[in-house]
Design a protein around this motif. Structure first.
Motif, short mmCIF file in Angstrom:
data_model
loop_
_atom_site.label_atom_id
_atom_site.label_comp_id
_atom_site.label_asym_id
_atom_site.label_seq_id
_atom_site.Cartn_x
_atom_site.Cartn_y
_atom_site.Cartn_z
N ARG A 1 -3.41 42.18 -19.84
CA ARG A 1 -4.87 42.10 -19.69
C ARG A 1 -5.26 41.89 -18.22
O ARG A 1 -6.20 42.50 -17.72
CB ARG A 1 -5.39 40.91 -20.52
N THR B 1 -4.33 37.45 -30.01
CA THR B 1 -4.57 38.67 -29.23
C THR B 1 -6.07 38.91 -29.08
O THR B 1 -6.54 39.27 -28.01
CB THR B 1 -3.91 39.90 -29.87
N CYS C 1 -7.59 38.70 -25.44
CA CYS C 1 -7.71 40.05 -24.84
C CYS C 1 -8.89 40.86 -25.37
O CYS C 1 -9.21 41.91 -24.79
CB CYS C 1 -6.43 40.86 -25.09
#
Ligand SMILES: CC(=O)SCCNC(=O)CCNC(=O)[C@H](O)C(C)(C)COP(=O)(O)OP(=O)(O)OC[C@H]1O[C@@H](n2cnc3c(N)ncnc32)[C@H](O)[C@@H]1OP(=O)(O)O
Ligand SMILES: O=CC(=O)O
Ligand SMILES: [Mg+2]
Length: 541
Positions: free
Chosen positions: A141, A196, A200
Motif C-alpha cells: 500500500r 486488509t 488498505c
C-alpha cells in the motif's frame, strides 16, 4: 518485540502471540475493526457452519446434490450483476502465490494482469506467516514493498505496471487461534478480510484498483449472502461507498456448483466473477459424496478437466457468469517448470498450454498460473484466442447442464502407483506445511492445501468403499487400513533414508504421517485436514 501496543480488555481482542510486524498490523484500531466484524457476524458464521454439517448429513443419508427449488426464480430470472469495474475488465492471466515477501514482489512484476495474494491454499497459517503477509500488504500500500536477499545478494523492487492485487482471505471454517475475543478465537476469514480492508481499503479505492477479494470454499448462496452483509457493514464502517469491494467467488465445492446464479445474485453489487477452483472442487466432490459407492474416483492423475463432472462444472460456470455479466475465470494447471530437464520441462509447458487453450475456447475470460515462467505461456494462448478484454458478451451455443452431468464420476483405474503417490504427496505436503510452507513442488507438480486434500481424501474413500486396486505385481487387491499402514511405514522408512533422523525430526514427518493416517482411516472423513494440522502448527509456531 513486545505486546505493549495492545493492552487487552474484556471487550477487545486478546493477542496471544508475538510476531514480527505485529505492532504495525495489529494496532488497537485494526483489532477493534476485526472485533466489530466478529461481534456482528460471529453467530451467523457459526450457524452457517452448522448448516454445512446438516447438509452433509443429508448427503450421507442418500440424498444427492440438486438445484434448489426455492431459488428457481433466481436461476430463471433475467438480471445481471452490477458492472465490473474498469480495473478488472481484462484479467486474462492471474498469478497466485503465498503472501511471502519475495514471492509477492516477483508475482507483482511477473507480467500477469492480476496477482492473487493468498492467505489460503498457498499459505501455511502460522501466526508469523499471517502477520508477515499482512505487513507485506501494508508495505505494498505504501510503495515500500522491497526485499534484499542476504543469501543470494538479489534485490527485489516492485516495477512499473505491477499486477493488480487481489487478496484471498482464509476460508470460513478456519479460526485464528492466536486472537481471542471474549475467550474465543476469531474467525480467520474475518481476521484476514478485516485487516486488509481496514489497512488498505481506502488507499486502494482511491486508485480505483481495489479493494478486491477472492472468496474461497463457499458452499451455498447463504454463505455468499453472509459475505455480502460483511462487505456492506465493513464499507460503511471504513467510509467506502457500498459496491466498492468486488469479490470473485471460487466455485470449488460441489454444493456451490448447484447455486452459481444464487451466489452471484446475493453478491450482485459486490461481485466481479466466479472461478473454477478445480482442486478443492475435486476434494469437495469426494467429501460431499463420501457415503455413495457409485462416486468413487480413479487415480488422481485421471481426474482431468475435460471429462465427466469437471467438464460439466466448467461449462456451467462460463454459462452462468456470462449470463449474469461477470467474469468466468479458469483455474490452475498443476504443472510447473522442471529445472534441469528440458524434455520434461517442455512436456509440462505443453500440458499448461493445452489446459489454457481448453479454457479460453470454453469461454473463460482468464486463467490462473502458479509460476512466473508460466505467465507468457498462458498469455500467448489468451492473446491469440481472445482479442477483446474478455468474452463476457461473446455469444455461445449453450446447453442445459443436468444435475447428473455435474455428478458424473470419471472412469479409470485405481492403481498401486496412484495409492503410493497419494500417500507420499499427503505426507510430504503436510510436513512442509508444518514447517511453514503452504505451496510446494512435489514430483514436478504444484501442491497446496487443496491438492493435498484430494490425496488424503482419496485414500479414505478407497478404504471406505474397499476399492479394487491394480497392484504392481499384476494382481488386484482391496484397499484397506492394514495395507495403508504397511505403505505408510514404507514411506516413513524411505523419508528417513533420505533425511536421516535429524532431518526427519526437524521436518515434522512423524506428525505429518500421523495426521494423514488418522484422517485416512477415520470413521467419517474429516472435513479439512488443515484443522488437525493447524492445532499442531500452532503448537510449533
Ligand atoms: C489450488 C490452488 O489454490 S492454486 C493457488 C494456490 N497455489 C499457489 O499459489 C502456488 C504458487 N506457486 C508456488 O508457490 C511455487 O511456484 C511452487 C511452490 C509451486 C514452486 O516453487 P519453487 O520450486 O520455489 O519455484 P522455482 O524455484 O522455479 O522459482 C523460481 C523463482 O520464481 C519465483 N516464484 C515461483 N512461483 C512463484 C509465484 N507463484 N509467485 C511469485 N514468484 C514465484 C520464486 O520465488 C523464484 O524467485 P527467485 O528466482 O527470485 O528466487
Ligand atoms: O483454490 C483453487 C483450487 O483449485 O482449489
Ligand atoms: Mg482452493
Amino acid at each position: 518485540m513486545s505486546l505493549d501496543h495492545h493492552v487487552p480488555t474484556a471487550s477487545t481482542p486478546l493477542v496471544l502471540r508475538e510476531a514480527p510486524g505485529a505492532e504495525r498490523v495489529l494496532t488497537a484500531e485494526a483489532l477493534e475493526f476485526v472485533a466489530a466484524l466478529q461481534r456482528r457476524f460471529g453467530m451467523n458464521l457459526h450457524a452457517l457452519m452448522i448448516a454445512r454439517q446438516r447438509r452433509q448429513e443429508r448427503n450421507d443419508n442418500g440424498r444427492l446434490p440438486d438445484y434448489l427449488e426455492e431459488t428457481q426464480a433466481i436461476r430463471q430470472g433475467v438480471w445481471q450483476a452490477a458492472p465490473v469495474p474498469e480495473a478488472l475488465a481484462d484479467r486474462r492471466v492471474e498469478i497466485t502465490g503465498p503472501v511471502d515477501r519475495k514471492m509477492m514482489i516477483n508475482a507483482l512484476n511477473s507480467g500477469a494482469r492480476v496477482f492473487m495474494a493468498d492467505f489460503e491454499d498457498a499459505t501455511a497459517p502460522s501466526f508469523a506467516n499471517i502477520v508477515a503477509g499482512h505487513a507485506n500488504l501494508l508495505d505494498y500500500r505504501d510503495g515500500t514493498l522491497t526485499h534484499d536477499d542476504p543469501k543470494t545478494g538479489k534485490s527485489y523492487r516492485v516495477g512499473e505496471n505491477p499486477a493488480l492485487l487481489i487478496a484471498r482471505p482464509r476460508g470460513l471454517h478456519m479460526e485464528e487461534a492466536n486472537v481471542l475475543l471474549a475467550g474465543r478465537p476469531v474467525s480467520a476469514a474475518l481476521f484476514d478480510f478485516g485487516l486488509t480492508l481496514f489497512h488498505c481499503g481506502r488507499a486502494l479505492a482511491a486508485t480505483g484498483r481495489g479493494p478486491f477479494y477472492y472468496l474461497p470454499k463457499i458452499e451455498s448462496h447463504r454463505e455468499a449472502a453472509f459475505w455480502n452483509s460483511v462487505f456492506e457493514f465493513a464499507q460503511d464502517r471504513v467510509g467506502l461507498p457500498r459496491g466498492t469491494i468486488k469479490a470473485t467467488v471460487l466455485i470449488e465445492t460441489l454444493p456451490a456448483a448447484f447455486e452459481m446464479d444464487e451466489i452471484i445474485w446475493e453478491l450482485r453489487d459486490h461481485i466481479a466473477g466466479l472461478n473454477c477452483g478445480r482442486w478443492d472442487y475435486i476434494f469437495s466432490y469426494i467429501k460431499t459424496l463420501r457415503a455413495h459407492p457409485d462416486y468413487v474416483l480413479p487415480d488422481r492423475a485421471e481426474v482431468i478437466m475435460d471429462e465427466a463432472f469437471l467438464a460439466a462444472y466448467a461449462a456451467r460456470l462460463v454459462k452462468v457468469c456470462h449470463r449474469r455479466g461477470v467474469h468466468a475465470m479458469g483455474g490452475m494447471a498443476a504443472q510447473i517448470p522442471v529445472r534441469n530437464d528440458p524434455e520434461a520441462n517442455e512436456a509440462a509447458l505443453a500440458r499448461v498450454r493445452a489446459d489454457k487453450l481448453r479454457e479460453v475456447r470454453l469461454g473463460h475470460d482468464g486463467t490462473w498460473v502458479a509460476h512466473p515462467d508460466l505467465v507468457p505461456v498462458a498469455l500467448a494462448v489468451f492473446d491469440a484466442e481472445m482479442p477483446g478484454p474478455n468474452q463476457i458478451r461473446t455469444p455461445r451455443q449453450e446447453y442445459r447442464l443436468l444435475p447428473e452431468m455435474l455428478l458424473r464420476p470419471h472412469e479409470g483405474r485405481i492403481t498401486e502407483e496412484g495409492v503410493r503417490t497419494n500417500i507420499s504427496v499427503a505426507i510430504e505436503y503436510l510436513a512442509q506445511w508444518l514447517s511453514g510452507r503452504g505451496a510446494v513442488p512435489i514430483m514436478n507438480l504444484m501442491e497446496d492445501a487443496a491438492t493435498a486434500e484430494i490425496s488424503r481424501a482419496q485414500i479414505w474413500q478407497w478404504i471406505r468403499h474397499g476399492a479394487r486396486v491394480a497392484a504392481r505385481d499384476g494382481t488386484e487387491r482391496r484397499m484397506d487400513a492394514a495395507w495403508l499402514d504397511a505403505l505408510v511405514q514404507e514411506e516413513i522408512a524411505a523419508i528417513l533414508g533420505r533425511t536421516g533422523p535429524g532431518g526427519f525430526h526437524r521436518g515434522h514427518y512423524a506428525s505429518a504421517a500421523r495426521i494423514f493416517q488418522e484422517a485416512a482411516t477415520a470413521e467419517t472423513l474429516p472435513d479439512f485436514i488443515t484443522t488437525p494440522a493447524y492445532a499442531v502448527l500452532n503448537a510449533l509456531d
